[in-house]
Design a protein around this motif. Sequence first.
Motif, PDB file in Angstrom:
ATOM      1  N   THR A 268     -66.935   9.175  19.434  1.00  0.00           N
ATOM      2  CA  THR A 268     -66.820   8.308  18.261  1.00  0.00           C
ATOM      3  C   THR A 268     -65.392   7.782  18.236  1.00  0.00           C
ATOM      4  O   THR A 268     -64.455   8.530  17.948  1.00  0.00           O
ATOM      5  CB  THR A 268     -67.159   9.083  16.976  1.00  0.00           C
ATOM      6  OG1 THR A 268     -66.355  10.267  16.905  1.00  0.00           O
ATOM      7  CG2 THR A 268     -68.614   9.496  16.978  1.00  0.00           C
ATOM      8  N   PRO A 269     -65.200   6.494  18.530  1.00  0.00           N
ATOM      9  CA  PRO A 269     -63.854   5.988  18.797  1.00  0.00           C
ATOM     10  C   PRO A 269     -63.004   5.715  17.571  1.00  0.00           C
ATOM     11  O   PRO A 269     -61.816   5.428  17.691  1.00  0.00           O
ATOM     12  CB  PRO A 269     -64.143   4.678  19.541  1.00  0.00           C
ATOM     13  CG  PRO A 269     -65.451   4.229  18.993  1.00  0.00           C
ATOM     14  CD  PRO A 269     -66.236   5.482  18.728  1.00  0.00           C
ATOM     15  N   GLY A 270     -63.604   5.800  16.370  1.00  0.00           N
ATOM     16  CA  GLY A 270     -62.872   5.324  15.211  1.00  0.00           C
ATOM     17  C   GLY A 270     -62.857   3.799  15.215  1.00  0.00           C
ATOM     18  O   GLY A 270     -63.364   3.154  16.129  1.00  0.00           O
ATOM     19  N   ASN A 271     -62.298   3.202  14.178  1.00  0.00           N
ATOM     20  CA  ASN A 271     -62.279   1.746  14.121  1.00  0.00           C
ATOM     21  C   ASN A 271     -61.389   1.179  15.224  1.00  0.00           C
ATOM     22  O   ASN A 271     -60.541   1.869  15.779  1.00  0.00           O
ATOM     23  CB  ASN A 271     -61.820   1.263  12.741  1.00  0.00           C
ATOM     24  CG  ASN A 271     -60.385   1.658  12.441  1.00  0.00           C
ATOM     25  OD1 ASN A 271     -59.437   1.040  12.931  1.00  0.00           O
ATOM     26  ND2 ASN A 271     -60.215   2.711  11.651  1.00  0.00           N
ATOM     27  N   TYR A 272     -61.607  -0.095  15.537  1.00  0.00           N
ATOM     28  CA  TYR A 272     -60.916  -0.717  16.662  1.00  0.00           C
ATOM     29  C   TYR A 272     -59.404  -0.728  16.467  1.00  0.00           C
ATOM     30  O   TYR A 272     -58.652  -0.665  17.438  1.00  0.00           O
ATOM     31  CB  TYR A 272     -61.421  -2.154  16.852  1.00  0.00           C
ATOM     32  CG  TYR A 272     -60.706  -2.889  17.950  1.00  0.00           C
ATOM     33  CD1 TYR A 272     -61.011  -2.644  19.292  1.00  0.00           C
ATOM     34  CD2 TYR A 272     -59.708  -3.810  17.658  1.00  0.00           C
ATOM     35  CE1 TYR A 272     -60.338  -3.302  20.311  1.00  0.00           C
ATOM     36  CE2 TYR A 272     -59.033  -4.481  18.667  1.00  0.00           C
ATOM     37  CZ  TYR A 272     -59.350  -4.222  19.988  1.00  0.00           C
ATOM     38  OH  TYR A 272     -58.678  -4.868  20.999  1.00  0.00           O
ATOM     39  N   ILE A 276     -58.751   6.338  16.457  1.00  0.00           N
ATOM     40  CA  ILE A 276     -58.562   7.793  16.401  1.00  0.00           C
ATOM     41  C   ILE A 276     -59.880   8.427  16.817  1.00  0.00           C
ATOM     42  O   ILE A 276     -60.829   8.507  16.038  1.00  0.00           O
ATOM     43  CB  ILE A 276     -58.134   8.240  14.997  1.00  0.00           C
ATOM     44  CG1 ILE A 276     -56.797   7.578  14.628  1.00  0.00           C
ATOM     45  CG2 ILE A 276     -58.021   9.759  14.932  1.00  0.00           C
ATOM     46  CD1 ILE A 276     -56.331   7.909  13.238  1.00  0.00           C
ATOM     47  N   ALA A 277     -59.944   8.862  18.059  1.00  0.00           N
ATOM     48  CA  ALA A 277     -61.214   9.268  18.653  1.00  0.00           C
ATOM     49  C   ALA A 277     -61.551  10.724  18.355  1.00  0.00           C
ATOM     50  O   ALA A 277     -60.681  11.576  18.231  1.00  0.00           O
ATOM     51  CB  ALA A 277     -61.172   9.041  20.162  1.00  0.00           C
ATOM     52  N   SER A 278     -62.831  10.970  18.235  1.00  0.00           N
ATOM     53  CA  SER A 278     -63.369  12.328  18.163  1.00  0.00           C
ATOM     54  C   SER A 278     -64.678  12.308  18.940  1.00  0.00           C
ATOM     55  O   SER A 278     -64.983  11.353  19.653  1.00  0.00           O
ATOM     56  CB  SER A 278     -63.578  12.757  16.701  1.00  0.00           C
ATOM     57  OG  SER A 278     -64.480  11.884  16.063  1.00  0.00           O
ATOM     58  N   LYS A 279     -65.456  13.350  18.810  1.00  0.00           N
ATOM     59  CA  LYS A 279     -66.766  13.347  19.449  1.00  0.00           C
ATOM     60  C   LYS A 279     -67.726  14.188  18.618  1.00  0.00           C
ATOM     61  O   LYS A 279     -67.312  14.940  17.723  1.00  0.00           O
ATOM     62  CB  LYS A 279     -66.693  13.870  20.885  1.00  0.00           C
ATOM     63  CG  LYS A 279     -66.360  15.341  21.016  1.00  0.00           C
ATOM     64  CD  LYS A 279     -66.399  15.770  22.478  1.00  0.00           C
ATOM     65  CE  LYS A 279     -66.091  17.259  22.610  1.00  0.00           C
ATOM     66  NZ  LYS A 279     -66.160  17.704  24.014  1.00  0.00           N
ATOM     67  N   LYS A 280     -69.011  14.068  18.917  1.00  0.00           N
ATOM     68  CA  LYS A 280     -69.997  14.799  18.138  1.00  0.00           C
ATOM     69  C   LYS A 280     -71.221  15.095  18.986  1.00  0.00           C
ATOM     70  O   LYS A 280     -71.453  14.474  20.036  1.00  0.00           O
ATOM     71  CB  LYS A 280     -70.411  13.995  16.902  1.00  0.00           C
ATOM     72  CG  LYS A 280     -71.137  12.690  17.215  1.00  0.00           C
ATOM     73  CD  LYS A 280     -71.464  11.940  15.941  1.00  0.00           C
ATOM     74  CE  LYS A 280     -72.151  10.609  16.240  1.00  0.00           C
ATOM     75  NZ  LYS A 280     -72.434   9.834  15.025  1.00  0.00           N
ATOM     76  N   ASP A 281     -71.998  16.064  18.537  1.00  0.00           N
ATOM     77  CA  ASP A 281     -73.318  16.364  19.068  1.00  0.00           C
ATOM     78  C   ASP A 281     -74.322  16.188  17.931  1.00  0.00           C
ATOM     79  O   ASP A 281     -74.020  16.467  16.771  1.00  0.00           O
ATOM     80  CB  ASP A 281     -73.405  17.798  19.596  1.00  0.00           C
ATOM     81  CG  ASP A 281     -72.461  18.057  20.766  1.00  0.00           C
ATOM     82  OD1 ASP A 281     -72.124  17.090  21.469  1.00  0.00           O
ATOM     83  OD2 ASP A 281     -72.057  19.219  20.953  1.00  0.00           O
ATOM     84  N   ILE A 282     -75.504  15.710  18.276  1.00  0.00           N
ATOM     85  CA  ILE A 282     -76.574  15.531  17.292  1.00  0.00           C
ATOM     86  C   ILE A 282     -77.819  16.235  17.815  1.00  0.00           C
ATOM     87  O   ILE A 282     -78.219  16.015  18.958  1.00  0.00           O
ATOM     88  CB  ILE A 282     -76.900  14.045  17.057  1.00  0.00           C
ATOM     89  CG1 ILE A 282     -75.647  13.253  16.681  1.00  0.00           C
ATOM     90  CG2 ILE A 282     -77.966  13.887  15.976  1.00  0.00           C
ATOM     91  CD1 ILE A 282     -75.864  11.746  16.648  1.00  0.00           C
ATOM     92  N   GLY A 283     -78.408  17.074  16.999  1.00  0.00           N
ATOM     93  CA  GLY A 283     -79.651  17.735  17.382  1.00  0.00           C
ATOM     94  C   GLY A 283     -80.679  17.614  16.274  1.00  0.00           C
ATOM     95  O   GLY A 283     -80.364  17.878  15.104  1.00  0.00           O
ATOM     96  N   ARG A 284     -81.877  17.181  16.623  1.00  0.00           N
ATOM     97  CA  ARG A 284     -82.929  17.064  15.606  1.00  0.00           C
ATOM     98  C   ARG A 284     -84.243  17.569  16.155  1.00  0.00           C
ATOM     99  O   ARG A 284     -84.647  17.219  17.267  1.00  0.00           O
ATOM    100  CB  ARG A 284     -83.097  15.628  15.134  1.00  0.00           C
ATOM    101  CG  ARG A 284     -84.013  15.539  13.889  1.00  0.00           C
ATOM    102  CD  ARG A 284     -84.257  14.117  13.395  1.00  0.00           C
ATOM    103  NE  ARG A 284     -85.134  13.393  14.297  1.00  0.00           N
ATOM    104  CZ  ARG A 284     -84.740  12.477  15.136  1.00  0.00           C
ATOM    105  NH1 ARG A 284     -83.442  12.163  15.212  1.00  0.00           N
ATOM    106  NH2 ARG A 284     -85.601  11.858  15.926  1.00  0.00           N
TER     107      ARG A 284
END
Length: 710
Positions: A268-272, A276-284
């Motif tokens: 997840t790069p944050g706004n252009y 300020i980048a981060s990352k995530k996992d999604i599980g459903r």
Amino acid sequence: MYKKILSGVAALLAFAGMLQAQETVKDYDLDEVVVTATRMNLPLKSIPQKVEIIDKDKILSIPAENAAELLKRATNLDMIQYPGASATVGMRGFSPTAHARSYTLVMIDGLPSGTSNLTTLPTSVIERIEVIKGPYSVLYGTDAMGGVINIITKKATLQKTGEVSLKGGSFGTTSFDANAAGMLSDRVGVVVGFSNQIQQKDYRIGGKNLLKISKTEKLILDEKSYDDVYPNTTFQMSQLFGKLNYSVNNQWNVSVSSFYNLASDVETPGNYFTQIASKKDIGRLNLFSEISHTSENNKLIIAPYYSNEKNWNYETAASDKTNFISFKDDVSEYGVRTNNTYYLNHITLLAGMDYDVLDYQSTRQSKKGNEASPYKPNNRNQRLSAFVQTNYELGDLSINGGLRANYIRYKIFKHDSLSNKSTSDNYFYLIPSLGLKYNLPKGFNVHASVGKAFSIPDAFATSGFYEVNTMVGEWPFRMAYVGNADLKPETSITYEGGMGYYRDTFYFDLTYFNTTHKNKIVTRRTSGMGNEADSTHYENAKSASMSGLEFIGSINIGQLVGWNNKVEIYGGLTYMFNNIFTEFATEKVKDLLFVNKANGNFGISYDNRKGFTTRLHARYKGRRLERDGFSRARPLITKENYYTKGGYKETDKILQFSDHLIFDYSAFYNLTPKARIGISVSNLFDENYTEKDGYNMPGRNIMGHASYFF
């Protein structure tokens, strides 16, 4: 270059027009389309409400890897979309929202999907999509104020079928899909599927705009963004799907289906501007079941369901030992939906009861091991509803009416760091609806409906708190989102009416709609003093109104003139006449944010009936308004650039975003009856646009396709 592309497409279609056939081939009859979201399985010709069907033909030929990309290309919707697998939709002036449950209910096979994030629903197992616009609370309750999206998955048929497909193209994107369906015996049917999509490289933002945009509109996008690589935009996503159907006898039937979706290392790069980048996992996980009993005069359905979606957000995008889970939420939705349909001569009567529960829990960390305040408190929403709906058909006249009684218990749990109290509220609503459709001679019809709907405010709006602290260049940026414990539930009433026409070769529908909205939840921005953060507050509007006109139509030129080849021109447009709200405190009338003035899609498709198909499709995004959240990141935007109409002034910092026209193209050829190859180009004219301010979408990308059917 553009002229060459358009000339090539025009030449292709002209060539198609010269290929006359010896006999006419008829496509599916709209009168035979059954809409399952009605819970009565009514034919489309009998439904007064506005319904759009995204069929298998469009799913196969419009470039889209997930439901979000498909819906925004195939029907007229508003969307908030971010890089990093996140998108929600709204319709008819009901704006999408990134912070709370949506006004649009997303279902899978008629049951709650457990998510409003449509990027986590891949298209590989989708058979078709029903989009019902307007209030459908009489059948589905609180989340269907704006409409319903029902995603229908593949089913087992007598003929065993299977497909394996591989795609690859721009930004290091690869996609693999495999599914199989069929009857294992006279009583047992099975569907299984697997899909995996990986984008290994950061995507490039578009380098040009097709439509003319102003200097201000170009500054909003940031002139540096043109043809620039958006860092930290890679992801991978997988889904397993299975469905088992067992016919006990001629009357009893049992089915069980399951979906497991996992998106890992989604950057997840944050706004252009700040990036300020981060990352995530999604599980459903989704578990659906249905027990049905069918007799000569009635059909009983009992459908328990369970879904659980987890999001793990990591502090940075780097894979190192210092990384930690900064935010985690856990959302469970479960219940049972029952209904019995009675068939009595000209009357179809539906009666049922629904019990639904939604549990939300979340945790945050400011540092590894240090607990921080969550964005909103843990909460539980329990709903018990009873409803009745009837459809009466007398010749060419169809009348339906319904009533739903809703009892809701909403509990918000105390959280010390949010300074909120434990609260429990009870709500009771009676929701009526009425509609009629009259099929006139020679293919014409008129239709009208009225319906009431309601929506309970999310805990983020009532008790949440979220503060952004970052640097924009050399400037510190702080913004707080503050809940309001005094928020009231929203109610609305929608009137719509229109006329349509359907014959074998030509179809159109024109519908006018008007919604009056009471206690609509809107946001108000205040500027902090000194070291205080700017803040966004939630409050009820005194009133709100949304009205507009919708058009949808298509014509099969090939069939019209007796060719065997299909040459279809189609299009749709939603145009908003007004989309306004009145503030309680000031009585000012203001335009609503995040809603496009117009949404449209149109195109032309060709099928030579001998294995070659092609489609040129365009999506029109009208102008929209958003509040400027990046004023320090865009110093070239001054007070003269802000929108000062629609009840706003310069200090409100409202920006008007330009309209865009986004083209996609696809072509496929069957090498053999079982082997198919093709190519698709998304964003054909390299458009630079956003679905949410500060988050530029990918530019042109090309994908190659190869499929084998068995």
